[in-house]
Design an enzyme around this catalytic site. Structure first.
Site, PDB file in Angstrom:
ATOM      1  N   ASN A  53       0.906  -1.243  -0.039  1.00 19.25           N
ATOM      2  CA  ASN A  53       0.079  -0.110  -0.024  1.00 19.25           C
ATOM      3  C   ASN A  53       0.758   1.187  -0.007  1.00 19.25           C
ATOM      4  OD1 ASN A  53      -2.261  -1.567   0.017  1.00 19.25           O
ATOM      5  ND2 ASN A  53      -2.835  -0.854   1.985  1.00 19.25           N
ATOM      6  N   ILE A  75     -11.361  -7.743   1.593  1.00 24.46           N
ATOM      7  CA  ILE A  75     -12.832  -8.078   0.857  1.00 24.46           C
ATOM      8  C   ILE A  75     -12.843  -9.023   0.053  1.00 24.46           C
ATOM      9  CG2 ILE A  75     -13.644  -5.835   2.253  1.00 24.46           C
ATOM     10  CD1 ILE A  75     -13.577  -4.814  -0.832  1.00 24.46           C
ATOM     11  N   CYS A 102      -6.810  -1.378   9.559  1.00 20.66           N
ATOM     12  CA  CYS A 102      -6.619  -2.083   8.499  1.00 20.66           C
ATOM     13  C   CYS A 102      -6.261  -1.112   7.353  1.00 20.66           C
ATOM     14  CB  CYS A 102      -7.753  -3.105   8.091  1.00 20.66           C
ATOM     15  SG  CYS A 102      -9.350  -2.364   8.056  1.00 20.66           S
ATOM     16  N   SER A 103      -6.868  -1.020   6.228  1.00 22.81           N
ATOM     17  CA  SER A 103      -6.612  -0.347   5.246  1.00 22.81           C
ATOM     18  C   SER A 103      -7.515   1.273   5.485  1.00 22.81           C
ATOM     19  CB  SER A 103      -6.980  -0.793   3.879  1.00 22.81           C
ATOM     20  OG  SER A 103      -6.189  -1.567   3.771  1.00 22.81           O
ATOM     21  N   GLY A 113     -10.230   0.954   7.669  1.00 20.95           N
ATOM     22  CA  GLY A 113     -10.776   0.861   9.153  1.00 20.95           C
ATOM     23  C   GLY A 113     -12.084   0.704   9.369  1.00 20.95           C
TER      24      GLY A 113
END
Length: 414
Positions: free
Chosen positions: A162, A188, A250-251, A253
């Site tokens: 990322n 996901i 996480c990414s 959130g």
């Protein structure tokens, strides 16, 4: 727009006083925030994806242990830093230390040593609890001092990747007293693929009964469930036994972060194991903190309709309910609701019968669509069904059993 209308932050930042190491003054309060407080919060939010700055979701009434949540920082390939983000988290750790010292003084009649207070269980007992799983990180002693635990739900490889998009993870060399760990929970897309494999397995007439358990394991659904439960248990462990503020993200959130934040509170707080408490937990950590139900469930959108993004569909909330199902089966006496209560929720995610689990954020639900005034409430419907009450639930036993449930170690092994 994806956060609750009311947020709680460290007192040193939002409530006056010092508590930071940057030399800025926060003594004069204006409109509920100290001088420079609003500007600091805005700059801190700007350093986080989707402006989701660290916010409190649960705090212990007895000591400084607490759960905070946010999104990933905008570190990028250049290794960007934010003084305001560092000050915010440092103030967070300082407030926790202060609360731990006050708790120690209350317990033993004098000032104790923060996370090594007199009420801390013996090290061997803690080792027995964690089953020697990630023991070096969970068992705090003088060799690994820590005042803030950052828990990144992603695999470290994904967090590093990322950085090419301008994001990443915290470099703890610049966050005094902080440590970071990665917990390898799939995104996901991994959840959606695994769920589709489970569905195909269950619907196939050619599925082998003899190999059923291995076939289910091959879908990766059970392994992801174990990863989520393990991260939740470790969060609760750090809060309860190490009395640390834990920062989850996480990414963005709002998916893995919501799952782990809510599950760790179920392990810590008996109130959330009641029907009233559970509805509060979902309203807080999924609805108010912006879990995008519309985007993840595709409410009202066909696969080929303009504006729909099938790549963003994912049964995150179904996965969360499955994790709770495992806990309810292990601790039937400690939950006021039974598995059918969870099953009905999983059905009404897609039934559109209630407006409770619609829209992507609190702002969309309350301001734009006015869902609460125009639709029926799912919680009221569930509370009206007596068969959803667990007949063996013992409230006194649940509250006296301690503040921390311990799932079976086989559910925590990753």
């Amino acid at each position: 727009a994806t956060y609750p209308s009311v947020l709680v932050g460290p007192c040193g930042i939002v409530g006056g006083g010092s508590g930071t190491d940057g030399g800025d003054s926060y003594s004069n309060e204006t409109n509920g925030l100290p001088d420079n407080g609003i500007g600091l919060l805005r700059r801190c939010a700007a350093f986080r994806s989707e402006n989701r700055l660290p916010a409190l979701t649960w705090g212990s009434p007895h000591h400084g242990g607490s759960i905070w949540r946010c999104s990933q920082p905008k570190v990028g390939l250049q290794g960007n830093r934010s003084i305001e983000d560092k000050q915010y988290l440092y103030a967070n750790a300082n407030e926790a230390k202060r609360a731990n010292l006050a708790a120690d003084a209350h317990l033993v009649g004098g000032v104790g040593g923060g996370s090594n207070g007199e009420d801390r269980p013996p090290t061997e007992f803690l080792r027995m609890l964690c089953g020697r799983n990630n023991e070096s990180d969970l068992i705090m002693d003088g060799s690994n001092p820590c005042s803030l635990k950052i828990m990144d739900m992603r695999p470290k490889s994904a967090a590093m990747a990322n950085r090419t998009q301008g994001y990443g993870y915290e470099n703890t060399n610049y966050y005094r007293g902080a440590s970071i760990n990665f917990y390898g929970i799939g995104n996901i897309h991994a959840v959606r693929d695994s769920y589709q494999k489970v569905c195909a397995l269950c619907l196939s007439p050619n599925t082998s009964d003899i190999q059923w358990m291995q076939l289910v394991e091959n879908t990766n659904w059970p392994s992801m469930t174990r990863l989520i439960l393990s991260a939740s248990w470790q969060t609760a462990f750090h809060v309860h036994y190490n009395r640390l503020p834990v920062l989850l993200h996480c990414s963005h959130g709002w998916d893995r972060t919501s799952q782990v934040a809510a599950l760790s509170q179920l392990l810590l707080d008996p109130h959330y194991r009641t029907r009233e408490g559970f509805s509060t937990l979902v309203e807080k950590d999924f609805l108010s903190f912006g879990h995008p139900f519309h985007t993840r469930c595709g409410h009202g959108e066909g696969k080929n309709e303009q504006g729909g993004d099938e790549g963003q569909l994912s049964p995150i909330f179904i996965q969360f309910l499955d994790c709770i199902f495992q806990l309810v089966n292990q601790f039937p006496d400690y939950f006021e609701f039974n598995p059918r209560y969870l099953l009905l929720q999983s059905e009404h995610i897609y039934s559109w019968r209630f407006g409770t689990l619609l829209c992507d954020s609190e702002q969309e639900r309350e301001v734009v669509a006015g869902i609460r005034q125009r639709t029926y409430c799912m919680w009221e419907y569930l509370d009206s069904i007596p068969d959803l009450i667990n007949p063996v639930f013992d409230r006194a036993t649940s509250e006296k059993a301690g503040d921390l449930l311990m799932p079976l170690l086989c559910c925590l092994e990753t």
